[in-house]
Design an enzyme around this catalytic site. Sequence first.
Site, short mmCIF file in Angstrom:
data_model
loop_
_atom_site.label_atom_id
_atom_site.label_comp_id
_atom_site.label_asym_id
_atom_site.label_seq_id
_atom_site.Cartn_x
_atom_site.Cartn_y
_atom_site.Cartn_z
CD GLU A 65 -22.29 -1.32 41.23
OE1 GLU A 65 -22.91 -2.12 40.47
OE2 GLU A 65 -22.24 -0.09 41.01
CD GLN A 128 -22.08 -5.98 32.94
OE1 GLN A 128 -22.40 -7.00 33.56
NE2 GLN A 128 -22.72 -4.84 33.06
CG MET A 487 -10.39 21.69 52.80
SD MET A 487 -10.16 22.68 54.31
CE MET A 487 -10.92 21.62 55.54
#
Length: 577
Positions: A65, A128, A487
């Site tokens: 998702e 859920q 980084m």
Amino acid sequence: MSESETERTTAEKGDDRLPTGAASVVAALENAGVTSAFGVQGGAIMPIYDALYQSDIQHITMAHEQGAAHAADAYGAVTGDPGVCLATSGPGATNLVTGIADADMDSEPMLALTGQVPTDMVGNDAFQEADTTGITRPVTKASYFATDADSVGDTVGEAFALARDGRQGPALVDLPKDVTQAEDVAQPGPAEGPESHDVPDEADPDEVDRAAKAIANAERPVILAGGGVIKGNASEELRQFAIDHGIPVVTTMPGVGAFDETHDLAMEMAGMHGTGYANMAITHCDVMLAVGTRFDDRLTGGIDTFAPEAEIAHVDIDPSEISKNVHADYPLVGDASTVLRQLDSALPRSPDAEGWRDRCLHWKEEYPLDYNAPDDEPLKPQFVVEAFSEATPDDTIVTTGVGQHQMWAVQYWEFTEPRTWISSHGLGTMGYGLPAAIGAKVAAPDQEVVCFDGDGSFLMTAQELSVAVREDLDITVCILNNEAVGMVRQWQDAFFEGRRMASEYPWGPDFATLAEAFGAQGLTLTDYDDVADTIQEARDYDGPSVIDCQIDPREDVYPMVPSGGANGLFALQEEHL
């Protein structure tokens, strides 16, 4: 009965069904002109997918998702219209949150549709279940909970319009299953924003006149072009204004592409890893016309040292941004393209800035973007980015993850057009690059798409490569592989006495072999002599290609302004920090 006969029977039955809440949701998307959507199936969102079965909307099933949200985000950034993502309730919805927050920080238009447990089960900790609207309210323009089947389509249309209009951003509609399964419901009208949503157009004429006089009288004027220039479709107006009046243009990172970087007036990107000449122009200007920027800390460094000699004319469609971070001497609330036309009409004359333009050109010569590339050392990432830029058309879309590779890409690619630089700016989301490339390619199938990623960033969403293969998307992923979260490693070396805790990745996979396992073309690049041919091989391949570009792990990103520092005191190497 054969499989095809079963499918025909199912479709015929679908034609006889009464209109449902789910069908109304899909009709609202169609009314809004939606042609593509990205998502992952699940129990509570299943009625919407069942309605999509009858629709011409193209659905791209993503691997996760979060990938769906990033793909929708990039789709919106490329097209200017909200990208649509879908997920089921609970973990499906919460997995969208990173992508929604990313879109919120960067003002990208997005509509998220999430399934929810039936209304009478909400609050009972059902299977859920999650408080999706509560979780997402801080990172959306609006988060709706659909309670009525007759109005659910109009709610979706309103959310779409809200995401699109004014300062763009994400909106979400949470869809309980009983609402989407309800039958014999009203059909939605066109997508219209809420009546209370007022989108400004023209700025106050008196403020425009004041700002125009300040610009005309400036000796050292600068235009700062932010992401709002691109999102407001004002790039052409900005370019014309700058060229007609001879004003140098600096961009923020989200504003890259708003002004042609090959033009003499282009000072390119300013801020933490901006060009030395852009940061010098900001530091020494006397009037700044800032358009569509929120003056974030990566741009400004220390607020007290930002443009210390300048009066600020700030153009923004969102009044809450005016003087939020940097005081605006001339507040201009309105649509970027409209306000630029207002200023152009009000300007009594162009500023006398020939000497200033010469000074800016001198800074370009004094502080060029540069790097050393000895033949006896590993590949430099800057060289690879430059080679890609030279090999591809001007309208090629570049997506990235977040980290050193992102900065090398924005520094060394030559951007000439808006909506070709697609990255995660405000939230800084690693893993954004690959799903964004998928969304960008769906949005612009006739343009080349190149994703620069880091090995750390790629590993966060590598599963989305399966989607690119399944959908036969012709994208190229270039992993600038330094076996580190580069980084973080660079900051540890500079500010933590070289204590490289949890930043080095010497255990990474063979990315070319991994790409082949997914069904993509996998290539490995280690030598300068092979750069041009490898890039061409990737571009010639009909489908997704992944190049494992094994770069010099010692290479760092410069220029660099330390966090909270002064832009004019940028470092060109670690010893300057």
